[in-house]
Structure formats: C-alpha cells, structure tokens
Design a protein around this motif. Structure first.
Motif, PDB file in Angstrom:
ATOM      1  N   GLY A  40       0.831  -1.199   0.000  1.00 42.59           N
ATOM      2  CA  GLY A  40       0.000   0.000   0.000  1.00 42.59           C
ATOM      3  C   GLY A  40       0.864   1.247   0.000  1.00 42.59           C
ATOM      4  N   GLY A  41       0.295   2.343   0.478  1.00 43.94           N
ATOM      5  CA  GLY A  41       1.032   3.603   0.495  1.00 43.94           C
ATOM      6  C   GLY A  41       1.090   4.208  -0.892  1.00 43.94           C
ATOM      7  N   SER A  42       1.976   5.162  -1.082  1.00 43.05           N
ATOM      8  CA  SER A  42       2.002   5.857  -2.378  1.00 43.05           C
ATOM      9  C   SER A  42       3.230   5.533  -3.226  1.00 43.05           C
ATOM     10  N   THR A  43       4.316   5.097  -2.600  1.00 41.07           N
ATOM     11  CA  THR A  43       5.551   4.848  -3.361  1.00 41.07           C
ATOM     12  C   THR A  43       5.369   3.833  -4.497  1.00 41.07           C
ATOM     13  N   PRO A  44       4.551   2.762  -4.325  1.00 38.61           N
ATOM     14  CA  PRO A  44       4.445   1.766  -5.398  1.00 38.61           C
ATOM     15  C   PRO A  44       3.789   2.263  -6.691  1.00 38.61           C
ATOM     16  N   ASP A  76      -1.141  -5.867   3.461  1.00 39.76           N
ATOM     17  CA  ASP A  76      -1.909  -5.273   4.560  1.00 39.76           C
ATOM     18  C   ASP A  76      -3.020  -4.407   3.987  1.00 39.76           C
ATOM     19  N   GLY A 109       6.791  -1.192   1.738  1.00 42.98           N
ATOM     20  CA  GLY A 109       7.221   0.184   1.936  1.00 42.98           C
ATOM     21  C   GLY A 109       7.660   0.321   3.382  1.00 42.98           C
ATOM     22  N   MET A 110       8.145   1.497   3.729  1.00 44.44           N
ATOM     23  CA  MET A 110       8.509   1.744   5.122  1.00 44.44           C
ATOM     24  C   MET A 110       8.022   3.125   5.536  1.00 44.44           C
ATOM     25  N   GLY A 111       7.406   3.215   6.695  1.00 44.86           N
ATOM     26  CA  GLY A 111       6.980   4.512   7.215  1.00 44.86           C
ATOM     27  C   GLY A 111       8.153   5.249   7.852  1.00 44.86           C
ATOM     28  N   HIS A 119       7.848   1.557  10.475  1.00 45.72           N
ATOM     29  CA  HIS A 119       6.869   0.470  10.291  1.00 45.72           C
ATOM     30  C   HIS A 119       6.946  -0.054   8.865  1.00 45.72           C
ATOM     31  N   THR A 120       6.515  -1.299   8.712  1.00 47.89           N
ATOM     32  CA  THR A 120       6.320  -1.859   7.369  1.00 47.89           C
ATOM     33  C   THR A 120       5.086  -2.741   7.439  1.00 47.89           C
ATOM     34  N   ARG A 156      -5.954  -1.869  11.616  1.00 46.13           N
ATOM     35  CA  ARG A 156      -5.400  -2.323  10.344  1.00 46.13           C
ATOM     36  C   ARG A 156      -5.460  -3.851  10.330  1.00 46.13           C
ATOM     37  N   LYS A 163      12.285   9.743   5.811  1.00 47.50           N
ATOM     38  CA  LYS A 163      12.553   8.349   6.203  1.00 47.50           C
ATOM     39  C   LYS A 163      14.030   8.099   6.509  1.00 47.50           C
TER      40      LYS A 163
HETATM   41  C1  6PG Z   1       0.123   1.067   4.177  1.00 42.32           C
HETATM   42  C2  6PG Z   1       1.369   0.306   3.963  1.00 42.32           C
HETATM   43  C3  6PG Z   1       2.584   0.822   4.624  1.00 42.32           C
HETATM   44  C4  6PG Z   1       3.340   1.646   3.606  1.00 42.32           C
HETATM   45  C5  6PG Z   1       4.303   2.595   4.275  1.00 42.32           C
HETATM   46  C6  6PG Z   1       5.016   3.488   3.268  1.00 42.32           C
HETATM   47  O1  6PG Z   1      -0.932   0.514   4.047  1.00 42.32           O
HETATM   48  O2  6PG Z   1       0.227   2.249   4.486  1.00 42.32           O
HETATM   49  O3  6PG Z   1       1.323  -0.902   3.476  1.00 42.32           O
HETATM   50  O4  6PG Z   1       3.401  -0.123   5.220  1.00 42.32           O
HETATM   51  O5  6PG Z   1       4.012   0.809   2.718  1.00 42.32           O
HETATM   52  O6  6PG Z   1       3.584   3.387   5.164  1.00 42.32           O
HETATM   53  O7  6PG Z   1       4.079   4.260   2.604  1.00 42.32           O
HETATM   54  P1  6PG Z   1       4.487   5.324   1.484  1.00 42.32           P
HETATM   55  O8  6PG Z   1       4.936   4.542   0.306  1.00 42.32           O
HETATM   56  O9  6PG Z   1       3.213   6.080   1.207  1.00 42.32           O
HETATM   57  O10 6PG Z   1       5.550   6.164   2.087  1.00 42.32           O
END
Ligand code: 6PG
Length: 252
Positions: A42-46, A73, A145-147, A151-152, A181, A204
């Motif tokens: 999830g998140g935005s990087t992908p 997740d 990803g990593m917050g 967190h991951t 979550r 980060k």
């Molecule tokens: C989510 C994720 C989370 C994400 C990281 C990085 O659902 O938010 O799976 O682990 O990968 O928070 O998010 P960004 O890519 O947006 O920085």
C-alpha cells in the motif's frame, strides 16, 4: 538470506529497478511452478512501479494470466475508499491489465469486525497456497514500503501485531492513527522468495539509518523484523531516504 541495498536518485529510478526485479520474479515463478503469487504494497511509493508495469517494455514480459495478486496489509475501509490499498493497486495496476477478478485476493477490510477480516484472509492464504495446518505461504514476491518511524506492512512500533503468535494475518490497533489495520505477520513476509522494499523521501532517512545500521530493536523499528529465511531481500532507496547512511552503498 541475501540482502542488497541500492541507492537511486529518485522514485522513478527505484521503480525502474523494481519493475525489472518484478518481471524477473514473475518469469522465474511461472517457469518453476506455473504461477506467480505476489503480495502488493500500500502507500504511495508503489504507484510509480505500477505505472511502469502496465506499459512497455515491461507489460509484454508479464505472464498476466498466471498471476495471483495478494495484499500485505489493508486499512480498515471499504475497497472503494480513498485510503484503501486495494483501491490504489486496482486503479494503478490491476484495472490496466488483463488480470481477472478471480486472480485477485483482497483483504475484506469493509467488515466491521477486523478479527473476522484477518481470519478470513488467513483462510484465503491457506486455501490458495494449499497449506498444511502450521505451514506458511511462500509468496514469490512481496513488495514493501517503510513509514518514517520504521513500520512496514501494518506492523507498527509497539503494537500487538509484532508478537509471533502463529498467525498468518492479524488485526491490529494502531493507536497513533486511531484506527484498526489488518496485516500479514512478519513470519509470512519472511517466508517469501523475494522481498523488495521501496523507500523514498528525506523524512525516512533517520529510521532507515536506524533499521540498517542501528541496534536490533524491532519493537521500535518493525522493519528490522524483515529477514527472509530462504529468500532475497532488496532495499531500493532514493538518495533522500538514504541520505544518512554512513556506509558506501552501490549508487546508480
Ligand atoms: C500502508 C502500507 C505501509 C506503507 C508505508 C510506506 O498501508 O500504508 O502498506 O506499510 O508501505 O507506510 O508508505 P508510502 O509509500 O506512502 O511512504
């Protein structure tokens, strides 16, 4: 475990490398087992990776009819919500490919009862991977990803999801976000054949330095839990996120 850490100028360069690794993992899995099972992040990087995968030269190299799409997740929202990881992956990747609905296994995060959603996804993994009672699924590839606090997945610092309780998927209360979550556990991630972290952004940098170069304290930095037992681990990092790393990492 083999671990590779690579620094890139920006997210699009990370995405180029991730796309090449994604295609390689997909082709190898299909050659060896006839199916490619991937856990998307999830998140935005992908998003930059997804944009590359649905376009040439990567698109025609992907065995879409032999792919199964899973999720590492999910946020506690329905699939059409703007925060939904499924929605993001569907809009930027799945809907732009010939992948059919029966190849996509999403977490039912629209259920009010997150424990039910977690148990349901655990059962989905057990069924799809034909698992014996205590076995773990083996994803061909897991994207992570990593917050900015380390967190991951939805393995957040100090949360119950970090406890190895034999579960494949758990619900977890994330107090700092005042939300539930649903997440795959670290043992599931660590049984993957390959894991790609995509990490970008200066916010980060301290956590990434601590994850890679600091003491092993995964209660503080859950990304440290990610150590595939029999697989490859890639950290694809932009120069901003990698800005505090003291060692000499391969630069691109
Ligand atoms: C989510 C994720 C989370 C994400 C990281 C990085 O659902 O938010 O799976 O682990 O990968 O928070 O998010 P960004 O890519 O947006 O920085």
């Amino acid at each position: 475990m083999s671990r590779t850490i690579e620094l890139f100028p920006d997210v699009s360069a990370i995405a180029q490398k991730a796309a090449a690794l994604y295609v390689e993992a997909a082709q190898q899995a299909v050659r060896e087992r006839g199916v490619f099972r991937v856990a998307m992040a999830g998140g935005s990087t992908p998003k930059a990776l997804h944009a590359l995968l649905v376009a040439e030269p990567f698109r025609s190299q992907l065995p879409f009819d032999k792919m199964q799409i899973f999720f590492g997740d999910e946020r506690h929202v329905p699939p059409d919500h703007s925060d939904s990881n499924y929605r993001m992956v569907n809009e930027t990747f799945i809907s732009k490919t010939p992948i059919k609905p029966d190849q996509v296994f999403r977490i039912k995060a629209e259920l009010a009862d997150t424990e039910k959603a977690a148990l349901d996804y655990e059962q989905t993994l057990k069924t799809q991977f034909a698992l014996k009672p205590t076995a773990l699924p083996r994803f061909d590839l897991m994207l992570l990803g990593m917050g900015n606090e380390g967190h991951t997945l939805s393995l957040f610092p100090g949360t119950t999801a970090l406890r190895d309780n034999g579960r494949l998927v758990v619900r977890t209360w994330v107090g700092k976000l005042f939300t539930e979550r649903i997440t795959c556990t670290a043992p599931v991630a660590n049984n993957s054949a390959a894991i790609i972290f995509m990490i970008a952004g200066a916010d980060k940098a301290p956590a990434l330095k601590a994850v890679l170069e600091g003491p092993f304290e995964p209660e503080q930095l859950p990304s440290q839990l990610i150590k595939p037992s029999n697989g490859k681990l890639f950290f694809l990092v932009d120069s901003a996120a990698g800005g505090m790393l003291s060692k000499e990492w391969a630069a691109h």
